[in-house]
Design an enzyme around this catalytic site. Structure first.
Site, short mmCIF file in Angstrom:
data_model
loop_
_atom_site.label_atom_id
_atom_site.label_comp_id
_atom_site.label_asym_id
_atom_site.label_seq_id
_atom_site.Cartn_x
_atom_site.Cartn_y
_atom_site.Cartn_z
N GLY A 194 42.54 43.87 49.05
CA GLY A 194 42.77 45.02 48.19
C GLY A 194 41.95 44.90 46.90
O GLY A 194 41.42 43.83 46.58
N CYS A 195 41.87 46.02 46.18
CA CYS A 195 41.06 46.04 44.96
C CYS A 195 41.68 45.20 43.85
O CYS A 195 40.98 44.42 43.19
CB CYS A 195 40.84 47.48 44.51
SG CYS A 195 42.33 48.49 44.40
N TYR A 196 42.99 45.34 43.63
CA TYR A 196 43.64 44.52 42.61
C TYR A 196 43.58 43.03 42.97
O TYR A 196 43.23 42.21 42.11
CB TYR A 196 45.11 44.93 42.43
CG TYR A 196 45.34 46.18 41.64
CD1 TYR A 196 44.78 46.34 40.37
CD2 TYR A 196 46.13 47.21 42.13
CE1 TYR A 196 45.01 47.49 39.63
CE2 TYR A 196 46.37 48.37 41.40
CZ TYR A 196 45.81 48.51 40.15
OH TYR A 196 46.03 49.64 39.42
N GLU B 175 35.49 45.11 37.99
CA GLU B 175 34.86 45.42 39.27
C GLU B 175 34.97 46.92 39.54
O GLU B 175 35.75 47.62 38.89
CB GLU B 175 35.54 44.66 40.41
CG GLU B 175 36.96 45.16 40.65
CD GLU B 175 37.71 44.47 41.78
OE1 GLU B 175 37.31 43.36 42.17
OE2 GLU B 175 38.70 45.05 42.26
#
Length: 345
Positions: free
Chosen positions: A154-156, A317
């Site tokens: 995931g992004c987090y 990011e």
């Protein structure tokens, strides 16, 4: 260098759109199929006019997602689908011999029980959890090389794990009392029509959500526990901010012993000094989403606070690239034996 035929299931979302953009311009890829139920029959150029200048965009049409047909067309299949749905396609595709890179949460965990706890339904394919490789290239590069099923993070989690894993592995920070604050652009919620994500609701507004148990905590804590060699529980608070894309994360950590800037710097240089997509910031520079949006790069910086004794680590990011599609393509490059930067720089 041999090319591969590639398909994207769920190509109409934000991550799917980014995958299409990257794959259309990838030197080793032939994009042979894109699927979307609502856009079936329409050309890529019609659905995404930004791709209209690409010659393939006028002939490639969205199709219904049918695993048996896609398995005959593609060598590698990306799943840009919601959790719980992706596994339904992964099973028959893997059985047919395809390599699968899943951007959902379906295969990021090793425990079906933890999945059920955080996602509120039974895992649809628990037997595949041990087979899946967590797709964090800087950490699991060797495992990805041999994988047939890659679970893209995931992004987090990416924004937390990459800065924190080297410190835990080196024993420089305590695995207890970790606090993570993250701020994400609205695209992180996906392409969907919900009141909370309308322009008038998000613009000029910053708000926390998913407190105290965001779903990404499950994979974050599992990966940190593996790095620390002990059970890790963290405090994580995500926030929605009024930008399209980008994540900024701040970590508050307690050193095991008296740390110096030199020791921290040496730890990060050992871990990431030769990584093409990790930018270590020293001196006065701090992470800034404007420097990473549109790239597959994560920026990392750190500060020792002499007043509190804490180590503060920050990262930035692009949630749709290093936090999703770019990282998935990076894993594909590793899996296929291509240059890791292919199609990404």
């Amino acid at each position: 260098m041999k090319t591969k035929k590639v398909a994207v299931i769920g190509a109409s979302g934000y991550s799917g759109e980014e995958l299409v953009r990257l794959l259309l311009n990838h030197p080793q890829v032939e994009l042979v199929a894109v699927t979307s139920r609502q856009n079936a029959g329409q050309t890529l150029a019609h659905v995404f006019p930004k791709f209209a200048s690409h010659p393939k965009s006028k002939t490639l049409r969205f199709s219904e997602p049918k695993a048996d047909l896609l398995a005959k067309q593609a060598d590698v299949v990306f799943l840009a689908l919601p959790h719980g749905v992706a596994a339904e396609y992964a099973v028959p595709l893997l059985d047919a011999g395809c390599e699968v890179i899943d951007l959902s949460a379906d295969f990021r965990l090793k425990s079906a029980e933890i999945y059920q706890d955080f996602y509120a339904h039974d895992h649809p394919a628990p037997d595949l959890l041990k087979k899946a490789v967590y797709g964090l290239p800087e950490i699991y590069r060797e495992q990805i090389k041999k994988a047939s099923l890659v679970a893209s993070p995931g992004c987090y989690p990416t924004s937390i794990l990459l800065p924190l894993i080297p410190l835990l592995r080196a024993g420089l920070v305590k695995p207890t009392g970790i606090i993570a604050d993250s701020l994400s652009g609205v695209s992180g919620a996906g392409r969907k029509a919900e009141v909370d994500y309308l322009f008038c609701e998000c613009n000029e507004s910053v708000r926390p959500y998913g407190v105290p148990k965001h779903r990404h905590l499950s994979e974050i804590e599992e990966q940190l526990s593996l790095a620390a060699g002990s059970n890790v529980v963290i405090q994580f608070t995500p926030h929605l901010i009024p930008v399209n894309r980008g994540i900024l994360t701040t970590l508050y950590l307690e050193p095991v012993e008296k740390l110096t800037e030199e020791k921290i710097s040496a730890c990060y240089k050992k871990a990431y000094g030769n990584e093409p997509f990790v930018r270590l910031l020293e001196g006065k520079a701090l992470p800034d989403t404007k420097n990473v949006v549109g790239t597959n790069v994560i920026e990392i910086a750190w500060r020792l606070d002499p007043r509190t004794g804490r180590l503060i680590v920050m990262s930035a990011e692009d949630n749709l690239l290093k936090g999703a599609s770019g990282q998935a393509v990076q894993s594909m490059n590793i899996l296929c034996g291509w240059p890791e930067t292919a199609g990404l720089v």
